[in-house]
Design a protein around this motif. Structure first.
Motif, mmCIF file in Angstrom:
data_model
loop_
_atom_site.group_PDB
_atom_site.id
_atom_site.type_symbol
_atom_site.label_atom_id
_atom_site.label_comp_id
_atom_site.label_asym_id
_atom_site.label_seq_id
_atom_site.Cartn_x
_atom_site.Cartn_y
_atom_site.Cartn_z
ATOM 1 N N LYS A 1 -30.043 28.594 -8.357
ATOM 2 C CA LYS A 1 -29.272 29.424 -9.282
ATOM 3 C C LYS A 1 -29.083 30.810 -8.671
ATOM 4 C CE LYS A 1 -30.999 27.202 -13.523
ATOM 5 N NZ LYS A 1 -31.637 27.413 -14.851
ATOM 6 N N LEU A 2 -28.109 31.531 -9.216
ATOM 7 C CA LEU A 2 -27.838 32.899 -8.775
ATOM 8 C C LEU A 2 -27.845 33.842 -9.967
ATOM 9 C CD1 LEU A 2 -24.804 32.398 -6.332
ATOM 10 C CD2 LEU A 2 -27.142 32.998 -5.677
ATOM 11 N N ILE A 3 -28.455 35.000 -9.780
ATOM 12 C CA ILE A 3 -28.341 36.092 -10.739
ATOM 13 C C ILE A 3 -27.717 37.262 -9.997
ATOM 14 C CG2 ILE A 3 -29.549 37.747 -12.206
ATOM 15 C CD1 ILE A 3 -31.390 34.617 -11.603
ATOM 16 N N LEU A 4 -26.547 37.700 -10.438
ATOM 17 C CA LEU A 4 -25.787 38.755 -9.778
ATOM 18 C C LEU A 4 -25.752 39.988 -10.661
ATOM 19 C CD1 LEU A 4 -22.768 36.549 -8.589
ATOM 20 C CD2 LEU A 4 -24.929 36.973 -7.386
ATOM 21 N N LEU A 5 -26.254 41.093 -10.140
ATOM 22 C CA LEU A 5 -26.337 42.347 -10.894
ATOM 23 C C LEU A 5 -25.314 43.331 -10.350
ATOM 24 C CD1 LEU A 5 -30.249 42.670 -10.812
ATOM 25 C CD2 LEU A 5 -28.853 41.460 -12.500
ATOM 26 N N GLY A 6 -24.284 43.643 -11.136
ATOM 27 C CA GLY A 6 -23.246 44.555 -10.660
ATOM 28 C C GLY A 6 -22.732 44.149 -9.299
ATOM 29 N N CYS A 7 -22.370 42.901 -9.166
ATOM 30 C CA CYS A 7 -22.084 42.289 -7.856
ATOM 31 C C CYS A 7 -20.822 42.846 -7.199
ATOM 32 C CB CYS A 7 -21.943 40.782 -8.036
ATOM 33 S SG CYS A 7 -21.649 39.885 -6.506
ATOM 34 N N CYS A 8 -20.968 43.282 -5.970
ATOM 35 C CA CYS A 8 -19.828 43.719 -5.166
ATOM 36 C C CYS A 8 -18.909 42.521 -4.907
ATOM 37 C CB CYS A 8 -20.333 44.302 -3.850
ATOM 38 S SG CYS A 8 -19.036 44.826 -2.732
ATOM 39 N N SER A 9 -17.616 42.689 -5.170
ATOM 40 C CA SER A 9 -16.673 41.582 -4.987
ATOM 41 C C SER A 9 -15.275 42.114 -4.713
ATOM 42 C CB SER A 9 -16.638 40.684 -6.233
ATOM 43 O OG SER A 9 -17.907 40.135 -6.508
ATOM 44 N N TYR A 10 -14.504 41.336 -3.964
ATOM 45 C CA TYR A 10 -13.089 41.590 -3.678
ATOM 46 C C TYR A 10 -12.865 42.856 -2.831
ATOM 47 C CZ TYR A 10 -13.099 38.318 -7.563
ATOM 48 O OH TYR A 10 -13.372 37.250 -8.385
ATOM 49 N N VAL A 11 -13.901 43.287 -2.116
ATOM 50 C CA VAL A 11 -13.746 44.426 -1.203
ATOM 51 C C VAL A 11 -13.185 43.913 0.112
ATOM 52 C CG1 VAL A 11 -14.942 46.247 0.074
ATOM 53 C CG2 VAL A 11 -15.632 45.696 -2.278
ATOM 54 N N LYS A 12 -12.155 44.565 0.618
ATOM 55 C CA LYS A 12 -11.529 44.136 1.861
ATOM 56 C C LYS A 12 -12.242 44.742 3.064
ATOM 57 C CE LYS A 12 -6.953 43.524 -0.204
ATOM 58 N NZ LYS A 12 -5.516 43.905 -0.147
ATOM 59 N N ARG A 13 -11.975 44.167 4.211
ATOM 60 C CA ARG A 13 -12.557 44.691 5.440
ATOM 61 C C ARG A 13 -11.993 46.087 5.734
ATOM 62 N NH1 ARG A 13 -12.550 42.028 11.579
ATOM 63 N NH2 ARG A 13 -14.289 43.312 12.329
ATOM 64 N N ALA A 14 -12.794 46.911 6.436
ATOM 65 C CA ALA A 14 -12.337 48.246 6.816
ATOM 66 C C ALA A 14 -11.084 48.139 7.682
ATOM 67 C CB ALA A 14 -13.439 48.974 7.577
ATOM 68 N N SER A 15 -10.238 49.139 7.612
ATOM 69 C CA SER A 15 -8.994 49.123 8.389
ATOM 70 C C SER A 15 -9.283 49.177 9.891
ATOM 71 C CB SER A 15 -8.125 50.321 8.005
ATOM 72 O OG SER A 15 -8.749 51.538 8.402
ATOM 73 N N ARG A 16 -8.351 48.664 10.674
ATOM 74 C CA ARG A 16 -8.518 48.675 12.128
ATOM 75 C C ARG A 16 -8.646 50.087 12.663
ATOM 76 N NH1 ARG A 16 -4.254 44.090 14.445
ATOM 77 N NH2 ARG A 16 -5.218 42.283 13.409
ATOM 78 N N SER A 17 -7.900 51.015 12.090
ATOM 79 C CA SER A 17 -7.946 52.397 12.567
ATOM 80 C C SER A 17 -9.315 53.025 12.323
ATOM 81 C CB SER A 17 -6.852 53.234 11.884
ATOM 82 O OG SER A 17 -7.005 53.199 10.477
ATOM 83 N N LEU A 18 -9.914 52.739 11.155
ATOM 84 C CA LEU A 18 -11.239 53.275 10.859
ATOM 85 C C LEU A 18 -12.286 52.665 11.775
ATOM 86 C CD1 LEU A 18 -13.000 55.092 9.122
ATOM 87 C CD2 LEU A 18 -13.184 53.207 7.464
ATOM 88 N N ILE A 19 -12.168 51.364 12.021
ATOM 89 C CA ILE A 19 -13.107 50.700 12.933
ATOM 90 C C ILE A 19 -12.977 51.284 14.337
ATOM 91 C CG2 ILE A 19 -13.667 48.508 14.058
ATOM 92 C CD1 ILE A 19 -12.859 47.129 11.414
ATOM 93 N N ALA A 20 -11.737 51.532 14.779
ATOM 94 C CA ALA A 20 -11.517 52.129 16.102
ATOM 95 C C ALA A 20 -12.134 53.523 16.184
ATOM 96 C CB ALA A 20 -10.020 52.186 16.404
ATOM 97 N N CYS A 21 -11.986 54.288 15.110
ATOM 98 C CA CYS A 21 -12.562 55.646 15.073
ATOM 99 C C CYS A 21 -14.080 55.625 15.159
ATOM 100 C CB CYS A 21 -12.132 56.369 13.801
ATOM 101 S SG CYS A 21 -10.410 56.895 13.796
#
Length: 293
Positions: free
Chosen positions: A128-148
């Motif tokens: 079973k899973l218990i999720l507390l204020g679960c982070c969801s639907y967050v996208k990956r960081a932008s390519r420009s931010l990763i490059a920086c």
């Protein structure tokens, strides 16, 4: 569910898993057949975030709380790939090391997303899973931010940001009840993010972290899921909980009034009661309760 006798520890031990040193706390129970519950913390946090739940959960279950690689007292590894799916696999491999087969995962914020990865990878072991204020639907960081992030000044900027970060103000932003923020709490939450190598782990997480599970991927998680949210959550709004409930096939959502993102600090007894009821619910009831309270 049996635990290898050589791993019956009191809280505060370390274990090498996939070439990374993991800090974890193990709370034994007088009943050798007691259910094993594993606590998975969120972003910028550690095992400390579950401190208020432990007195309740340890009365009923064997409890394990671990610091994820890069956080708390675990290794700030420069070889670990800081992807959520890798964190999920690490939890499974961690359980293998302790010879634990069947568990229930409790994940807060980012730890909830990691717990879902583990559940998807090992559906027969994660009951079973218990999720507390679960982070969801967050996208990956932008390519420009990763490059920086590869620029020398980026590391300096991140270090400067962390050093100036007001832990008290951060706690006030994740709690609805400001009276809960004491000096003891501030020091407890400040210590894990004060280590110099922590900055490098954050940068690696920024580079490696894939986007959260898609709706189609979430539909593959068949285990019973209990979701608990604070209505005043400013970090991950309650509308995310409603969306997640829609995408998970077997989920129940409970919302607490006058409660923020750190639901464990604000409603520990109420949450513990809900968790215990959810864990001990008869098998034939698990597919019925799909309501929102």
């Amino acid at each position: 569910m049996a635990v290898n006798e050589e791993h019956i520890y009191s809280p505060g031990y370390r274990l090498i898993v996939n070439n990374v040193q993991i800090y974890y706390e193990y709370y034994e129970h007088e009943d050798p057949d007691a259910q094993v519950v594993v606590l998975v913390h969120g972003f910028l946090s550690s095992t400390i975030s579950f401190r208020q739940l432990l007195p309740y959960l340890t009365k009923k279950y064997k409890v394990i709380a671990l610091d994820l690689p890069g956080f708390g007292q675990s290794e700030k590894s420069t070889s670990f790939i800081y992807k959520l799916s890798n964190y999920g696999q690490l939890i499974i491999d961690f359980l293998d090391k302790l010879n634990i087969q069947d568990v229930i995962l409790i994940g807060h914020s980012m730890g909830g997303q990691i717990s879902m990865h583990a559940a998807k990878k090992a559906p027969k072991r994660i009951q079973k899973l218990i999720l507390l204020g679960c982070c969801s639907y967050v996208k990956r960081a932008s390519r420009s931010l990763i490059a920086c992030s590869y620029l020398p000044l980026f590391t300096w900027g991140m270090r400067n940001w962390i050093q100036k970060k007001d832990v008290k103000q951060n706690l006030l932003s994740v709690l609805h009840d400001s009276k809960l923020v004491t000096q003891e709490m501030i020091e407890s939450y400040k210590k894990p993010i004060s280590e110099a190598a922590f900055i490098n782990s954050l940068i690696r997480l920024l580079r490696h972290r894939e986007g959260d599970m898609s709706s189609n991927e979430l539909k593959e998680i068949k285990q019973p899921v209990l979701m608990i949210w604070g209505k005043e959550d400013k970090v991950i709004p309650v509308k995310t909980g409603y969306r997640l409930k829609h995408d998970l096939p077997n989920a129940k959502l409970i919302i607490y009034e006058k409660c923020g993102h750190l639901v464990m600090e604000e409603k520990p007894q109420e949450i513990s009661n809900e968790i215990i009821c959810f864990i001990e619910r008869e098998e034939h009831e698990e597919g019925i309760h799909q309501e929102t309270s």
